[in-house]
Design a protein around this motif. Sequence first.
Motif, PDB file in Angstrom:
ATOM      1  N   PHE A  45       0.828  -1.204   0.000  1.00  0.00           N
ATOM      2  CA  PHE A  45       0.000   0.000   0.000  1.00  0.00           C
ATOM      3  C   PHE A  45       0.865   1.257   0.000  1.00  0.00           C
ATOM      4  O   PHE A  45       0.476   2.286  -0.592  1.00  0.00           O
ATOM      5  N   PHE A  46       2.034   1.189   0.647  1.00  0.00           N
ATOM      6  CA  PHE A  46       2.955   2.330   0.640  1.00  0.00           C
ATOM      7  C   PHE A  46       3.440   2.611  -0.779  1.00  0.00           C
ATOM      8  O   PHE A  46       3.504   3.774  -1.206  1.00  0.00           O
ATOM      9  N   ILE A  47       3.760   1.566  -1.503  1.00  0.00           N
ATOM     10  CA  ILE A  47       4.218   1.724  -2.896  1.00  0.00           C
ATOM     11  C   ILE A  47       3.110   2.340  -3.752  1.00  0.00           C
ATOM     12  O   ILE A  47       3.355   3.246  -4.557  1.00  0.00           O
ATOM     13  N   VAL A  48       1.880   1.828  -3.567  1.00  0.00           N
ATOM     14  CA  VAL A  48       0.739   2.378  -4.313  1.00  0.00           C
ATOM     15  C   VAL A  48       0.560   3.861  -3.981  1.00  0.00           C
ATOM     16  O   VAL A  48       0.363   4.701  -4.874  1.00  0.00           O
ATOM     17  N   GLY A  49       0.624   4.208  -2.675  1.00  0.00           N
ATOM     18  CA  GLY A  49       0.494   5.594  -2.264  1.00  0.00           C
ATOM     19  C   GLY A  49       1.603   6.464  -2.821  1.00  0.00           C
ATOM     20  O   GLY A  49       1.374   7.618  -3.208  1.00  0.00           O
ATOM     21  N   PHE A  50       2.818   5.919  -2.885  1.00  0.00           N
ATOM     22  CA  PHE A  50       3.955   6.663  -3.418  1.00  0.00           C
ATOM     23  C   PHE A  50       3.767   6.941  -4.910  1.00  0.00           C
ATOM     24  O   PHE A  50       4.052   8.036  -5.398  1.00  0.00           O
ATOM     25  N   VAL A  51       3.269   5.929  -5.644  1.00  0.00           N
ATOM     26  CA  VAL A  51       3.049   6.083  -7.085  1.00  0.00           C
ATOM     27  C   VAL A  51       1.992   7.148  -7.373  1.00  0.00           C
ATOM     28  O   VAL A  51       2.134   7.948  -8.313  1.00  0.00           O
ATOM     29  N   PHE A  52       0.948   7.166  -6.549  1.00  0.00           N
ATOM     30  CA  PHE A  52      -0.156   8.107  -6.769  1.00  0.00           C
ATOM     31  C   PHE A  52      -0.060   9.339  -5.865  1.00  0.00           C
ATOM     32  O   PHE A  52      -1.055  10.048  -5.683  1.00  0.00           O
ATOM     33  N   ALA A  53       1.110   9.605  -5.322  1.00  0.00           N
ATOM     34  CA  ALA A  53       1.285  10.738  -4.410  1.00  0.00           C
ATOM     35  C   ALA A  53       0.944  12.062  -5.086  1.00  0.00           C
ATOM     36  O   ALA A  53       0.349  12.951  -4.466  1.00  0.00           O
ATOM     37  N   THR A  54       1.289  12.194  -6.360  1.00  0.00           N
ATOM     38  CA  THR A  54       1.000  13.433  -7.085  1.00  0.00           C
ATOM     39  C   THR A  54      -0.504  13.668  -7.204  1.00  0.00           C
ATOM     40  O   THR A  54      -0.991  14.789  -6.992  1.00  0.00           O
ATOM     41  N   ASP A  55      -1.241  12.605  -7.516  1.00  0.00           N
ATOM     42  CA  ASP A  55      -2.699  12.727  -7.626  1.00  0.00           C
ATOM     43  C   ASP A  55      -3.329  13.053  -6.267  1.00  0.00           C
ATOM     44  O   ASP A  55      -4.276  13.854  -6.190  1.00  0.00           O
ATOM     45  N   ILE A  56      -2.813  12.414  -5.218  1.00  0.00           N
ATOM     46  CA  ILE A  56      -3.335  12.682  -3.875  1.00  0.00           C
ATOM     47  C   ILE A  56      -3.050  14.128  -3.477  1.00  0.00           C
ATOM     48  O   ILE A  56      -3.916  14.817  -2.911  1.00  0.00           O
ATOM     49  N   TYR A  57      -1.845  14.591  -3.795  1.00  0.00           N
ATOM     50  CA  TYR A  57      -1.485  15.982  -3.483  1.00  0.00           C
ATOM     51  C   TYR A  57      -2.391  16.956  -4.238  1.00  0.00           C
ATOM     52  O   TYR A  57      -2.849  17.959  -3.661  1.00  0.00           O
ATOM     53  N   ASP A  58      -2.653  16.673  -5.513  1.00  0.00           N
ATOM     54  CA  ASP A  58      -3.537  17.539  -6.307  1.00  0.00           C
ATOM     55  C   ASP A  58      -4.939  17.591  -5.701  1.00  0.00           C
ATOM     56  O   ASP A  58      -5.609  18.636  -5.744  1.00  0.00           O
ATOM     57  N   PHE A  59      -5.393  16.467  -5.142  1.00  0.00           N
ATOM     58  CA  PHE A  59      -6.705  16.438  -4.506  1.00  0.00           C
ATOM     59  C   PHE A  59      -6.763  17.399  -3.323  1.00  0.00           C
ATOM     60  O   PHE A  59      -7.746  18.136  -3.146  1.00  0.00           O
ATOM     61  N   PHE A  60      -5.711  17.404  -2.504  1.00  0.00           N
ATOM     62  CA  PHE A  60      -5.682  18.314  -1.354  1.00  0.00           C
ATOM     63  C   PHE A  60      -5.458  19.762  -1.795  1.00  0.00           C
ATOM     64  O   PHE A  60      -6.017  20.691  -1.207  1.00  0.00           O
ATOM     65  N   GLN A  61      -4.656  19.949  -2.834  1.00  0.00           N
ATOM     66  CA  GLN A  61      -4.331  21.291  -3.289  1.00  0.00           C
ATOM     67  C   GLN A  61      -5.552  22.018  -3.870  1.00  0.00           C
ATOM     68  O   GLN A  61      -5.674  23.235  -3.753  1.00  0.00           O
ATOM     69  N   GLN A  62      -6.481  21.262  -4.467  1.00  0.00           N
ATOM     70  CA  GLN A  62      -7.621  21.899  -5.128  1.00  0.00           C
ATOM     71  C   GLN A  62      -8.555  22.614  -4.159  1.00  0.00           C
ATOM     72  O   GLN A  62      -9.330  23.478  -4.571  1.00  0.00           O
ATOM     73  N   ASP A  63      -8.482  22.266  -2.880  1.00  0.00           N
ATOM     74  CA  ASP A  63      -9.331  22.928  -1.879  1.00  0.00           C
ATOM     75  C   ASP A  63      -8.696  24.194  -1.319  1.00  0.00           C
ATOM     76  O   ASP A  63      -9.306  24.864  -0.486  1.00  0.00           O
ATOM     77  N   LEU A  64      -7.487  24.496  -1.768  1.00  0.00           N
ATOM     78  CA  LEU A  64      -6.771  25.650  -1.228  1.00  0.00           C
ATOM     79  C   LEU A  64      -6.813  26.817  -2.207  1.00  0.00           C
ATOM     80  O   LEU A  64      -6.779  26.627  -3.432  1.00  0.00           O
ATOM     81  N   SER A  65      -6.876  28.013  -1.663  1.00  0.00           N
ATOM     82  CA  SER A  65      -6.873  29.221  -2.488  1.00  0.00           C
ATOM     83  C   SER A  65      -5.463  29.762  -2.684  1.00  0.00           C
ATOM     84  O   SER A  65      -5.288  30.842  -3.259  1.00  0.00           O
ATOM     85  N   TRP A  85       9.726  14.435   1.235  1.00  0.00           N
ATOM     86  CA  TRP A  85       8.975  14.282   2.495  1.00  0.00           C
ATOM     87  C   TRP A  85       7.489  14.158   2.225  1.00  0.00           C
ATOM     88  O   TRP A  85       6.822  13.307   2.831  1.00  0.00           O
ATOM     89  N   ILE A  86       6.956  14.980   1.312  1.00  0.00           N
ATOM     90  CA  ILE A  86       5.523  14.921   1.048  1.00  0.00           C
ATOM     91  C   ILE A  86       5.152  13.613   0.370  1.00  0.00           C
ATOM     92  O   ILE A  86       4.084  13.039   0.622  1.00  0.00           O
ATOM     93  N   TYR A  87       6.032  13.079  -0.471  1.00  0.00           N
ATOM     94  CA  TYR A  87       5.777  11.772  -1.081  1.00  0.00           C
ATOM     95  C   TYR A  87       5.681  10.694  -0.013  1.00  0.00           C
ATOM     96  O   TYR A  87       4.746   9.873  -0.015  1.00  0.00           O
ATOM     97  N   PHE A  88       6.638  10.673   0.905  1.00  0.00           N
ATOM     98  CA  PHE A  88       6.658   9.658   1.958  1.00  0.00           C
ATOM     99  C   PHE A  88       5.485   9.845   2.922  1.00  0.00           C
ATOM    100  O   PHE A  88       4.900   8.860   3.390  1.00  0.00           O
ATOM    101  N   THR A  89       5.128  11.088   3.213  1.00  0.00           N
ATOM    102  CA  THR A  89       4.030  11.345   4.142  1.00  0.00           C
ATOM    103  C   THR A  89       2.700  10.874   3.570  1.00  0.00           C
ATOM    104  O   THR A  89       1.935  10.170   4.240  1.00  0.00           O
ATOM    105  N   LEU A  90       2.413  11.244   2.331  1.00  0.00           N
ATOM    106  CA  LEU A  90       1.154  10.835   1.704  1.00  0.00           C
ATOM    107  C   LEU A  90       1.099   9.321   1.524  1.00  0.00           C
ATOM    108  O   LEU A  90       0.054   8.695   1.744  1.00  0.00           O
ATOM    109  N   ALA A  91       2.224   8.730   1.133  1.00  0.00           N
ATOM    110  CA  ALA A  91       2.263   7.276   0.972  1.00  0.00           C
ATOM    111  C   ALA A  91       2.057   6.570   2.309  1.00  0.00           C
ATOM    112  O   ALA A  91       1.382   5.535   2.377  1.00  0.00           O
TER     113      ALA A  91
END
Length: 252
Positions: free
Chosen positions: A35-55, A68-74
């Motif tokens: 699951f960590f590997i999967v999260g690491f691969v899709f870290a960019t998509d996960i980050y974009d999801f959180f970023q879209q709620d920010l102004s 760090w953000i890759y490892f944290t999200l994964a």
Amino acid sequence: MSDNQSTEEKEMNLTGHLSELRNRIIVTAVFFILFFIVGFVFATDIYDFFQQDLSFKLTVISPGEIIWIYFTLASVVAIAFTLPILILQIWLFVKPGLTKGEQKATIAYIPAVFILFIGGLVFGYFMFIKLILPFLLSLNDGMFNEMFTVDKYFRFLLRITLPFAVLFEIPVIAMFLTALGILTPQFMRKTRKYAYFILIIIGTIVTPPDFVLQLVVAVPLILLYELSINLAAIVYRKKQRKHEAFMNDADL
């Protein structure tokens, strides 16, 4: 001779239990890594999801923050999706010591743990985006230039959301302990005021120093505790009825 055989059997049982526990830990670790590997691969998509709620755009001030953000999200993805696997492995480990009724009753808690954990994360994130973050930004009132780093922002976000994910497990923990006879709804009602006090403190810790925000956070937690009492009472009544039916059958 019999004492030696008994000692050997105990040692073999202990060795067998330790071996099984090791295997359960290995299985859980393997799933965590996957699951960590999967999260690491899709870290960019996960980050974009959180970023879209920010102004505003988050900033990095060192190369280390990027990895760090890759490892944290994964890691968050791995923890969330490994949780039901961990609970299942624990259940399989203690299963031989449970009765058929206890096995059926406790297996249902596995998906409930995962659903409540995700629900707590979602609730915490909603509170952060809709209430806490706007309140904090409103305090600026044009006094400062706003620049938020990835590291500081996500550390603050996780500090708020993860406690909610853990607290949302209160109902299933209460039901599980009641099913095992460790906890009773009467005890939960008796200690209600202490539980409220603890939940209010937690609400104060995870929210800014604003009474309205603290109240908004504390009320759902208190309602969650009351729900836990009612669910524990349902489990307790079912357990009492089964016990009474067993005693009546024994008398016959």
